[in-house]
Design a protein around this motif. Sequence first.
Motif, short mmCIF file in Angstrom:
data_model
loop_
_atom_site.label_atom_id
_atom_site.label_comp_id
_atom_site.label_asym_id
_atom_site.label_seq_id
_atom_site.Cartn_x
_atom_site.Cartn_y
_atom_site.Cartn_z
N TYR A 295 46.30 46.96 27.76
CA TYR A 295 47.03 46.29 28.85
C TYR A 295 48.52 46.57 28.73
O TYR A 295 49.05 46.78 27.65
CB TYR A 295 46.75 44.79 28.85
CG TYR A 295 47.29 44.04 27.65
CD1 TYR A 295 48.51 43.36 27.71
CD2 TYR A 295 46.60 44.04 26.44
CE1 TYR A 295 49.00 42.68 26.61
CE2 TYR A 295 47.09 43.36 25.33
CZ TYR A 295 48.29 42.68 25.43
OH TYR A 295 48.79 42.01 24.34
N SER A 297 52.16 45.20 30.80
CA SER A 297 52.81 44.41 31.83
C SER A 297 53.72 45.28 32.66
O SER A 297 54.36 46.21 32.16
CB SER A 297 53.62 43.27 31.20
OG SER A 297 54.14 42.44 32.20
N MET A 303 53.06 39.69 32.55
CA MET A 303 51.67 39.54 32.12
C MET A 303 51.58 39.43 30.61
O MET A 303 52.14 40.24 29.88
CB MET A 303 50.83 40.71 32.62
CG MET A 303 49.33 40.54 32.36
SD MET A 303 48.30 41.79 33.16
CE MET A 303 48.71 43.24 32.16
N ARG A 304 50.85 38.42 30.15
CA ARG A 304 50.69 38.17 28.72
C ARG A 304 49.22 37.94 28.41
O ARG A 304 48.50 37.31 29.18
CB ARG A 304 51.48 36.92 28.29
CG ARG A 304 52.99 37.07 28.42
CD ARG A 304 53.55 37.93 27.29
NE ARG A 304 55.00 37.95 27.31
CZ ARG A 304 55.75 38.77 28.03
NH1 ARG A 304 55.15 39.66 28.83
NH2 ARG A 304 57.06 38.74 27.98
N LEU A 305 48.77 38.43 27.25
CA LEU A 305 47.42 38.15 26.77
C LEU A 305 47.38 36.73 26.23
O LEU A 305 48.19 36.36 25.37
CB LEU A 305 47.03 39.14 25.67
CG LEU A 305 45.69 38.91 24.99
CD1 LEU A 305 44.53 39.09 25.97
CD2 LEU A 305 45.52 39.87 23.80
N TYR A 331 44.49 36.84 30.74
CA TYR A 331 45.91 37.15 30.86
C TYR A 331 46.58 36.11 31.74
O TYR A 331 46.01 35.64 32.74
CB TYR A 331 46.12 38.55 31.47
CG TYR A 331 45.43 39.65 30.70
CD1 TYR A 331 46.09 40.32 29.67
CD2 TYR A 331 44.12 40.03 30.99
CE1 TYR A 331 45.46 41.34 28.95
CE2 TYR A 331 43.49 41.03 30.26
CZ TYR A 331 44.15 41.68 29.26
OH TYR A 331 43.52 42.67 28.55
#
Length: 334
Positions: A295, A297, A303-305, A331
């Motif tokens: 992933y 961002s 965007m964060r896990l 996410y």
Amino acid sequence: MKHLTKMSIAGAAALIVLNMSRPSPAAAPEWPVAAVRDDGVLSVMTFNVKGLPFPLAHGRAEALSEIAERLRKLRRSGRQPDVIVLQEAFIPEAKEIARSAGYARVAIGSGIDDPVAGSRDKADDFAHEASWLRGETVGRWIDSGLVILSDHPIVKTRRMAFPEGMCAGFDCLAAKGVLVAWIAVPGRGRPVAIADTHFNSRRASGVAIERANTAFARQASAARAFIRANVDEGTDLIFGGDFNIGKDEARIAAVRGLVAGGREATESVDCAACSPDLQADLAAIRDRGKDKLYYRSGARGAMRLRDLEVPFGTRNGADALSDHMGYVARYTFS
């Protein structure tokens, strides 16, 4: 000689079976599904469902039906993944998972008749050494097996099949490549790009490891170029699939930087507070090194896990439904 004879017979049998088992594209569900969640979280699952035709695999229709049933149960409890990227969804029963599990939006990967970029370069030693006995020169007999299911609207898709000269062994019988779907996630100003792929196998390809790794490296390069050409750096990107990396150092090196500026979910999450069962499943997934969710961002790094879950793992007996575990990454967007 005995080994060669067995491989030749296996290759011929595979060709006959796959020729008789070409699946037709699955239609999207025709009825409305339950309202989707708008909770600021995007959950994405990757799962190789082993949707192979008989006799390459047996009992798959029953197992695939059970996979769909478990996904329906997750939906009834409001815990279904927002998006699922499937691999080896070759047979109709595998593609039927979308309809049975209530996913109204479906994207299908390359088919056997899709054009590929370029052709075999006869000056290329790799192409020149292609083997009919290993299925490398007879063309594609089944589609990519890639399917993306989504609760959120799919606003556009792109797909590619790996060009000739980028496959090794029996993997050449499938139209493997990359599928990208742009998903309109509630609350996001621009769609999130979700990519799905399945790279060349290693020993299962039926050829020497060096040859399989050459094909793997070429596919990784083609996938990297395809993503860069189609997904701009300002777009949130999640790239999942069966990457078939394992512990092979050559393959690990080939995928380095596959997603520029990206990270891999199972190697990034802090699971110190996870249950022992979840820790064990995630450790097994990491150790095998095949199923990945990279992933990156996009604009403003929003965007964060958040966390991981393994709905199809050993702790709930679901690993018996496939030779891969199916896991979910969640996410958040700040």
